[in-house]
Design an enzyme around this catalytic site. Structure first.
Site, PDB file in Angstrom:
ATOM      1  N   HIS A 110       4.291  79.921 -53.846  1.00 47.29           N
ATOM      2  CA  HIS A 110       2.974  79.176 -52.768  1.00 47.29           C
ATOM      3  C   HIS A 110       2.488  80.407 -52.202  1.00 47.29           C
ATOM      4  O   HIS A 110       3.044  81.415 -51.399  1.00 47.29           O
ATOM      5  CB  HIS A 110       3.796  78.615 -51.777  1.00 47.29           C
ATOM      6  CG  HIS A 110       2.993  77.529 -51.739  1.00 47.29           C
ATOM      7  ND1 HIS A 110       3.078  76.361 -52.347  1.00 47.29           N
ATOM      8  CD2 HIS A 110       2.655  77.771 -50.480  1.00 47.29           C
ATOM      9  CE1 HIS A 110       1.842  75.501 -51.790  1.00 47.29           C
ATOM     10  NE2 HIS A 110       1.365  76.297 -50.322  1.00 47.29           N
ATOM     11  N   ILE A 120       4.141  69.147 -60.867  1.00 48.08           N
ATOM     12  CA  ILE A 120       5.031  69.368 -59.690  1.00 48.08           C
ATOM     13  C   ILE A 120       6.847  68.910 -61.054  1.00 48.08           C
ATOM     14  O   ILE A 120       6.385  67.955 -61.715  1.00 48.08           O
ATOM     15  CB  ILE A 120       5.069  68.592 -58.430  1.00 48.08           C
ATOM     16  CG1 ILE A 120       4.563  68.530 -57.910  1.00 48.08           C
ATOM     17  CG2 ILE A 120       7.431  67.444 -58.220  1.00 48.08           C
ATOM     18  CD1 ILE A 120       4.274  67.886 -56.679  1.00 48.08           C
ATOM     19  N   GLY A 143      -2.732  83.611 -64.608  1.00 45.19           N
ATOM     20  CA  GLY A 143      -1.260  84.642 -64.958  1.00 45.19           C
ATOM     21  C   GLY A 143      -0.847  85.889 -64.342  1.00 45.19           C
ATOM     22  O   GLY A 143      -0.742  86.822 -64.668  1.00 45.19           O
TER      23      GLY A 143
HETATM   24  C1  GAR Z   1      -1.494  81.437 -57.514  1.00 45.05           C
HETATM   25  O1  GAR Z   1      -1.613  81.910 -55.669  1.00 45.05           O
HETATM   26  C2  GAR Z   1      -0.475  80.867 -56.179  1.00 45.05           C
HETATM   27  O2  GAR Z   1       0.174  81.349 -55.700  1.00 45.05           O
HETATM   28  C3  GAR Z   1      -0.615  79.444 -57.005  1.00 45.05           C
HETATM   29  O3  GAR Z   1      -1.380  79.907 -58.116  1.00 45.05           O
HETATM   30  C4  GAR Z   1      -1.952  80.657 -57.582  1.00 45.05           C
HETATM   31  C5  GAR Z   1      -1.602  81.121 -59.686  1.00 45.05           C
HETATM   32  O4  GAR Z   1      -2.658  82.281 -59.803  1.00 45.05           O
HETATM   33  N1  GAR Z   1       0.751  78.613 -56.802  1.00 45.05           N
HETATM   34  C6  GAR Z   1       0.430  77.603 -56.432  1.00 45.05           C
HETATM   35  O5  GAR Z   1      -0.471  77.050 -56.193  1.00 45.05           O
HETATM   36  C7  GAR Z   1       1.434  76.986 -56.822  1.00 45.05           C
HETATM   37  N2  GAR Z   1       1.520  75.743 -55.792  1.00 45.05           N
HETATM   38  P1  GAR Z   1      -2.427  83.524 -61.100  1.00 45.05           P
HETATM   39  O6  GAR Z   1      -2.129  82.204 -62.107  1.00 45.05           O
HETATM   40  O7  GAR Z   1      -3.322  84.347 -60.994  1.00 45.05           O
HETATM   41  O8  GAR Z   1      -0.786  83.947 -61.256  1.00 45.05           O
END
Ligand code: GAR
Length: 258
Positions: free
Chosen positions: A158, A136, A14
């Site tokens: 993404h 998804i 998060g």
């Molecule tokens: C981030 O790098 C985001 O871009 C990616 O997951 C990570 C979440 O980090 N999202 C995806 O790959 C969606 N397909 P966070 O939980 O620290 O924000």
């Protein structure tokens, strides 16, 4: 400018949620977060939400899948689920994918998504923000959030420069392909996987000596800037969709002067 009510879904740490909360707190983003939801009870993002006094909830995707695999009939399939409609719209599988498998996949998905819809429907929100949410959505869910296709209401970040490297591990795909530039993309969610109209992107150089870890670090630092900026564009009503070409594209209107 009107304040935007946003709901945020997370699956993991998060850090993007944190960047959005910080931008709301500082006034950089004219938005209020009205809930934080997750498919993962252990997501640290839920803890970040709790600490900030935001209502949090979990939709138990794993539990629903388990029940479905043991006894498909015991899973609550929503009464408004229309399999043929979903199959006509979906862009996750090729048209010749076995119908039986599609039926199972989208029926289970609708059961999970109905649980999620029930949980989020108690809140009034303008925009659903996916911040590292690793599920998804099917057309069943998307159509119940985005009711006017000219004003999509689900947004995602993404970890790659789309349309390159959709899927679950954008930074790894970027790094392992020897790309010299990596980046992140914020886009509206459509029926495909990471295929919706692009709102904004930021890029960084990949230089000799970089590792997968340094690529992720560089990318995340840009995500934390990009996501609040793009949500702000929604709040300012500055995004216009044009579907006249092969793909729907987003034009960003200039900032209106006082
Ligand atoms: C981030 O790098 C985001 O871009 C990616 O997951 C990570 C979440 O980090 N999202 C995806 O790959 C969606 N397909 P966070 O939980 O620290 O924000």
């Amino acid at each position: 400018m009107a304040q935007l009510n946003i709901g945020v879904l997370v699956s993991g740490s998060g850090s993007n949620l944190q960047a959005i909360m910080d931008a709301c707190d500082s006034g950089a983003l004219p938005a209020d977060i009205v809930f934080v939801g997750s498919d993962n009870p252990d997501a640290y993002g839920l803890e970040r939400g709790r600490k900030a006094g935001i209502p949090v909830f979990v939709t138990d995707y794993v539990g629903i899948r388990k029940t479905f695999s043991q006894d498909p009939d015991s899973v609550h399939v929503p009464s408004d689920f229309d399999l043929d409609d979903v199959l006509a719209k979906q862009r996750l599988f090729p048209a010749d994918h076995p119908r039986r498998k599609l039926e199972d996949y989208f029926t289970l998905r609708a059961a999970m998504e109905k649980d999620l819809l029930d949980r989020i429907s108690v809140y009034s929100f303008d925009l659903l923000v996916l911040a590292g949410f690793m599920r998804i959505f099917s057309p069943y869910f998307i159509d119940r959030i985005t009711t006017d296709r000219t004003r999509p209401r689900i947004i995602n970040i993404h970890p790659a420069l789309l349309p390159a490297f959709p899927g679950t591990d954008g930074y790894r795909d970027t790094f392992e392909n020897g790309c010299k530039v990596g980046g992140c993309t914020v886009h509206f969610v459509d029926y495909g996987e990471d295929s919706g109209p692009i709102i904004g992107q930021k890029a960084f150089d990949i230089i000799p000596g970089d590792t997968l870890d340094t690529v992720k670090t560089k990318g995340l630092a840009l995500e934390w800037q990009l996501y609040p900026e793009c949500i702000r564009l929604v709040a300012e009503n500055r995004l216009v969709l044009d579907s006249s070409g092969r793909k729907t594209v987003v034009t960003v209107l200039p900032e209106s002067r006082p």
